[in-house]
Design a protein around this motif. Structure first.
Motif, PDB file in Angstrom:
ATOM      1  N   TYR A  16       0.850  -0.860   0.081  1.00  0.00           N
ATOM      2  CA  TYR A  16       0.139   0.106  -0.244  1.00  0.00           C
ATOM      3  C   TYR A  16       1.040   1.011   0.131  1.00  0.00           C
ATOM      4  O   TYR A  16       0.365   1.974  -0.655  1.00  0.00           O
ATOM      5  N   PHE A  17       1.791   1.471   0.828  1.00  0.00           N
ATOM      6  CA  PHE A  17       2.692   2.578   1.011  1.00  0.00           C
ATOM      7  C   PHE A  17       3.186   2.402  -0.605  1.00  0.00           C
ATOM      8  O   PHE A  17       3.596   3.909  -1.022  1.00  0.00           O
ATOM      9  N   GLY A  18       4.067   1.306  -1.404  1.00  0.00           N
ATOM     10  CA  GLY A  18       4.656   1.805  -2.098  1.00  0.00           C
ATOM     11  C   GLY A  18       3.750   1.759  -3.618  1.00  0.00           C
ATOM     12  O   GLY A  18       4.090   2.510  -4.346  1.00  0.00           O
ATOM     13  N   SER A  19       2.624   1.825  -3.400  1.00  0.00           N
ATOM     14  CA  SER A  19       1.492   1.363  -4.521  1.00  0.00           C
ATOM     15  C   SER A  19       0.782   3.511  -4.170  1.00  0.00           C
ATOM     16  O   SER A  19       0.967   4.276  -5.235  1.00  0.00           O
ATOM     17  N   GLU A  20       1.021   3.413  -2.488  1.00  0.00           N
ATOM     18  CA  GLU A  20       0.635   5.462  -2.528  1.00  0.00           C
ATOM     19  C   GLU A  20       1.620   6.311  -2.688  1.00  0.00           C
ATOM     20  O   GLU A  20       1.483   7.538  -3.751  1.00  0.00           O
ATOM     21  N   PHE A  40      17.069  13.452  -0.858  1.00  0.00           N
ATOM     22  CA  PHE A  40      18.285  13.631  -0.830  1.00  0.00           C
ATOM     23  C   PHE A  40      18.164  11.936  -0.556  1.00  0.00           C
ATOM     24  O   PHE A  40      18.712  11.312   0.103  1.00  0.00           O
ATOM     25  N   CYS A  41      17.757  10.880  -2.003  1.00  0.00           N
ATOM     26  CA  CYS A  41      17.905  10.039  -2.004  1.00  0.00           C
ATOM     27  C   CYS A  41      18.410   9.642  -3.602  1.00  0.00           C
ATOM     28  O   CYS A  41      18.087  10.755  -4.038  1.00  0.00           O
ATOM     29  N   THR A  42      18.220   8.498  -3.508  1.00  0.00           N
ATOM     30  CA  THR A  42      18.452   8.200  -5.715  1.00  0.00           C
ATOM     31  C   THR A  42      17.154   7.279  -5.968  1.00  0.00           C
ATOM     32  O   THR A  42      16.214   7.671  -5.340  1.00  0.00           O
ATOM     33  N   GLY A  43      16.513   8.511  -7.826  1.00  0.00           N
ATOM     34  CA  GLY A  43      15.905   7.873  -7.735  1.00  0.00           C
ATOM     35  C   GLY A  43      15.965   5.896  -7.735  1.00  0.00           C
ATOM     36  O   GLY A  43      14.609   5.467  -7.858  1.00  0.00           O
ATOM     37  N   SER A  44      16.370   5.367  -7.755  1.00  0.00           N
ATOM     38  CA  SER A  44      16.777   3.513  -7.983  1.00  0.00           C
ATOM     39  C   SER A  44      15.981   3.586  -5.899  1.00  0.00           C
ATOM     40  O   SER A  44      15.123   2.807  -6.395  1.00  0.00           O
ATOM     41  N   LEU A  45      16.315   4.061  -5.515  1.00  0.00           N
ATOM     42  CA  LEU A  45      15.601   3.935  -4.359  1.00  0.00           C
ATOM     43  C   LEU A  45      13.933   3.914  -4.049  1.00  0.00           C
ATOM     44  O   LEU A  45      13.123   3.347  -3.783  1.00  0.00           O
ATOM     45  N   ILE A  46      13.929   5.392  -4.837  1.00  0.00           N
ATOM     46  CA  ILE A  46      12.277   5.412  -5.474  1.00  0.00           C
ATOM     47  C   ILE A  46      11.572   4.506  -5.799  1.00  0.00           C
ATOM     48  O   ILE A  46      10.753   4.107  -5.122  1.00  0.00           O
ATOM     49  N   GLY A  47      12.452   3.731  -6.779  1.00  0.00           N
ATOM     50  CA  GLY A  47      11.364   2.672  -7.274  1.00  0.00           C
ATOM     51  C   GLY A  47      11.768   1.807  -6.276  1.00  0.00           C
ATOM     52  O   GLY A  47      10.526   1.048  -5.832  1.00  0.00           O
ATOM     53  N   GLN A  48      12.937   1.147  -5.787  1.00  0.00           N
ATOM     54  CA  GLN A  48      12.857  -0.407  -4.829  1.00  0.00           C
ATOM     55  C   GLN A  48      11.614   0.128  -4.141  1.00  0.00           C
ATOM     56  O   GLN A  48      11.015  -1.331  -3.318  1.00  0.00           O
ATOM     57  N   ILE A  49      11.370   1.294  -3.093  1.00  0.00           N
ATOM     58  CA  ILE A  49      10.435   1.260  -1.950  1.00  0.00           C
ATOM     59  C   ILE A  49       9.413   0.971  -3.019  1.00  0.00           C
ATOM     60  O   ILE A  49       8.463   0.533  -2.454  1.00  0.00           O
ATOM     61  N   GLU A  50       8.745   1.565  -3.920  1.00  0.00           N
ATOM     62  CA  GLU A  50       7.500   1.657  -4.868  1.00  0.00           C
ATOM     63  C   GLU A  50       6.987   0.174  -5.548  1.00  0.00           C
ATOM     64  O   GLU A  50       5.953  -0.036  -5.405  1.00  0.00           O
ATOM     65  N   THR A  51       7.703  -0.263  -5.427  1.00  0.00           N
ATOM     66  CA  THR A  51       7.912  -1.787  -5.919  1.00  0.00           C
ATOM     67  C   THR A  51       7.710  -2.933  -4.309  1.00  0.00           C
ATOM     68  O   THR A  51       8.408  -4.102  -4.941  1.00  0.00           O
ATOM     69  N   THR A  52       8.297  -1.849  -3.519  1.00  0.00           N
ATOM     70  CA  THR A  52       8.617  -2.958  -1.992  1.00  0.00           C
ATOM     71  C   THR A  52       9.205  -4.204  -1.633  1.00  0.00           C
ATOM     72  O   THR A  52       9.590  -4.818  -1.247  1.00  0.00           O
ATOM     73  N   LEU A  53      10.699  -3.130  -2.820  1.00  0.00           N
ATOM     74  CA  LEU A  53      11.668  -3.992  -2.780  1.00  0.00           C
ATOM     75  C   LEU A  53      12.829  -3.892  -1.194  1.00  0.00           C
ATOM     76  O   LEU A  53      13.209  -3.913  -0.956  1.00  0.00           O
ATOM     77  N   LYS A  54      12.452  -2.329  -0.685  1.00  0.00           N
ATOM     78  CA  LYS A  54      13.040  -1.559  -0.262  1.00  0.00           C
ATOM     79  C   LYS A  54      12.404  -0.982   1.071  1.00  0.00           C
ATOM     80  O   LYS A  54      10.917  -0.880   0.632  1.00  0.00           O
ATOM     81  N   VAL A  55      12.143  -1.785   2.096  1.00  0.00           N
ATOM     82  CA  VAL A  55      11.511  -0.575   3.193  1.00  0.00           C
ATOM     83  C   VAL A  55      11.147   0.369   3.708  1.00  0.00           C
ATOM     84  O   VAL A  55      12.670   0.571   3.742  1.00  0.00           O
ATOM     85  N   PRO A  56      10.595   1.296   3.165  1.00  0.00           N
ATOM     86  CA  PRO A  56      11.192   3.092   4.133  1.00  0.00           C
ATOM     87  C   PRO A  56      11.314   3.295   5.553  1.00  0.00           C
ATOM     88  O   PRO A  56      10.792   2.333   6.511  1.00  0.00           O
ATOM     89  N   THR A  57      12.027   4.022   5.610  1.00  0.00           N
ATOM     90  CA  THR A  57      12.239   4.628   7.041  1.00  0.00           C
ATOM     91  C   THR A  57      11.167   5.533   7.678  1.00  0.00           C
ATOM     92  O   THR A  57      10.616   6.289   6.413  1.00  0.00           O
ATOM     93  N   ARG A  58      10.955   6.006   8.979  1.00  0.00           N
ATOM     94  CA  ARG A  58      10.415   7.084   9.056  1.00  0.00           C
ATOM     95  C   ARG A  58      11.015   8.109   8.495  1.00  0.00           C
ATOM     96  O   ARG A  58      10.218   8.579   8.389  1.00  0.00           O
ATOM     97  N   GLU A  59      12.131   8.854   8.348  1.00  0.00           N
ATOM     98  CA  GLU A  59      12.977   9.569   7.818  1.00  0.00           C
ATOM     99  C   GLU A  59      12.416   9.630   6.349  1.00  0.00           C
ATOM    100  O   GLU A  59      11.980  11.023   6.069  1.00  0.00           O
ATOM    101  N   PHE A  60      13.020   8.713   5.959  1.00  0.00           N
ATOM    102  CA  PHE A  60      12.033   8.720   4.134  1.00  0.00           C
ATOM    103  C   PHE A  60      10.587   8.830   4.417  1.00  0.00           C
ATOM    104  O   PHE A  60      10.509  10.140   3.505  1.00  0.00           O
ATOM    105  N   ALA A  61       9.759   8.525   5.389  1.00  0.00           N
ATOM    106  CA  ALA A  61       8.459   8.957   5.080  1.00  0.00           C
ATOM    107  C   ALA A  61       7.712  10.711   5.141  1.00  0.00           C
ATOM    108  O   ALA A  61       7.317  10.802   4.544  1.00  0.00           O
TER     109      ALA A  61
END
Length: 281
Positions: A16-20, A40-61
C-alpha cells in the motif's frame, strides 16, 4: 529504466505504501529521479520502495510527506509498514504492547526491546541470521515510539544482572546501552530495577516474561520460546505471573541502587575508550 511492476495495494502495508508513493509522485508529475533529488536519495531507491524491494524508514516517510505535501500521510502509514516487518508470530504482541497502559517485564538475558539502543538491537537481532536485518532493526526502533507519546505506558523493568555483564555487540555497544538505561533515571514513566546475582534463586528462574495491563481489556502475559511467542489472558496464569513479578521486585535492588550498579558495571567493565573488543569463546 523505470520499474513499473504492478502492485496490489491490499496485499500488505508495504504494498500500500509503495502504490501510494507511486500514485502521489505521478500526481505531482515527478520522476523517481526527481523525487529522489528532493528527498536526498537516489531515484533507484524511490523505485525500490515503490515496488516493495526496500522498506521505507520513518525519516524517508517524513521527507516524502514534505516533498509531496501529503499532510503526514506517509508518516502515519510507515508505522504500520515497519510493524509488518516484525516476525509474524510477534506482530500480535507488538499490537497489544502499543495499546497497553502498564508494561511490566522480567528480562533474564538481555535488555528489554523497548529500551535497546540501535546498535544493541542490531547485535541481538543478528544472532538469528535474518535476511532483512535493517528492516528488523527499524521495526524494533519503531516499537519504542510508544515511550515518546503524550501519554506513554508505565514501563517497569526488572533486569537480571547477567544482562549487564553479557557483552552483546562488544564493549562500546554495551557502554552506550548501559548509558541509555541510565538516561531513564528521570523518566517518570520508566522504572528499572536490577535483580543482583546475590539474590540467588528467585521467582522466575524459568525465564523472562512480560505482563501487559490495559484500561479496558483483560491483562495479558507473554512468554517466548526458541521459535515463537505466546500470549494468554488466562486468569490463573495472569495471577501467577503477578505473584512471581511481585517477588522479583522485592528481591531486586531499588531503582536508585540499580542505577548505581549499572553505573559501576558500565565504568568497570566497559569503561575503556580503546578499540572495540568482542568476547572470544
Amino acid at each position: 529504466m523505470v520499474n513499473i511492476r504492478p502492485l496490489d495495494p491490499s496485499a500488505s502495508p508495504l504494498d500500500y505504501f509503495g502504490s501510494e508513493l507511486r500514485r502521489k509522485r505521478e500526481e505531482a508529475d515527478l520522476t523517481q529521479k526527481e523525487l529522489g533529488a528532493i528527498v536526498f536519495c537516489t531515484g533507484s531507491l524511490i523505485g525500490q520502495i515503490e515496488t516493495t524491494l526496500k522498506v521505507p524508514t520513518r525519516e524517508f516517510a517524513e521527507r516524502v510527506d514534505a516533498a509531496l505535501m501529503t499532510d503526514g500521510f506517509f508518516s502515519r502509514l510507515v508505522g504500520l509498514v515497519l510493524r509488518s516487518q516484525l516476525p509474524t508470530w510477534f506482530q500480535p504482541y507488538a499490537e497489544m504492547e502499543a495499546k497497553a497502559a502498564y508494561i511490566s517485564t522480567y528480562q533474564a538475558q538481555m535488555v528489554y526491546g523497548l529500551l535497546q539502543t540501535n546498535a544493541y538491537a542490531r547485535a541481538v537481532l543478528a544472532t538469528g541470521m535474518p535476511d532483512r536485518l535493517d528492516e528488523l532493526v527499524s521495526a524494533r526502533m519503531e516499537r519504542q515510539r510508544i515511550l515518546a507519546r503524550e501519554r506513554p505506558p508505565l514501563v517497569w523493568v526488572v533486569l537480571d544482572e547477567a544482562a549487564l555483564h553479557r557483552p552483546i555487540g562488544g564493549r562500546e555497544v554495551m557502554r552506550e546501552q548501559l548509558a541509555h538505561l541510565l538516561g531513564f533515571r528521570d523518566d517518570k514513566w520508566v522504572r528499572i530495577q536490577v535483580l543482583p546475582f546475590d539474590a540467588g534463586e528467585h521467582a522466575s528462574l524459568i525465564g523472562s516474561f512480560n505482563a501487559l495491563r490495559f484500561a479496558d481489556d483483560p491483562d495479558i502475559v507473554y512468554t517466548e520460546d526458541m521459535i515463537s511467542g505466546h500470549m494468554t489472558a488466562n486468569p490463573d496464569t495472569v495471577r501467577e505471573a503477578s505473584f512471581r513479578y511481585a517477588h522479583l521486585q522485592a528481591s531486586a535492588l531499588s531503582v536508585e541502587d540499580s542505577a548505581a550498579l549499572i553505573t559501576r558495571v558500565m565504568e568497570e567493565r566497559y569503561g575503556h575508550t580503546g578499540p572495540d573488543e568482542r568476547a572470544v569463546a
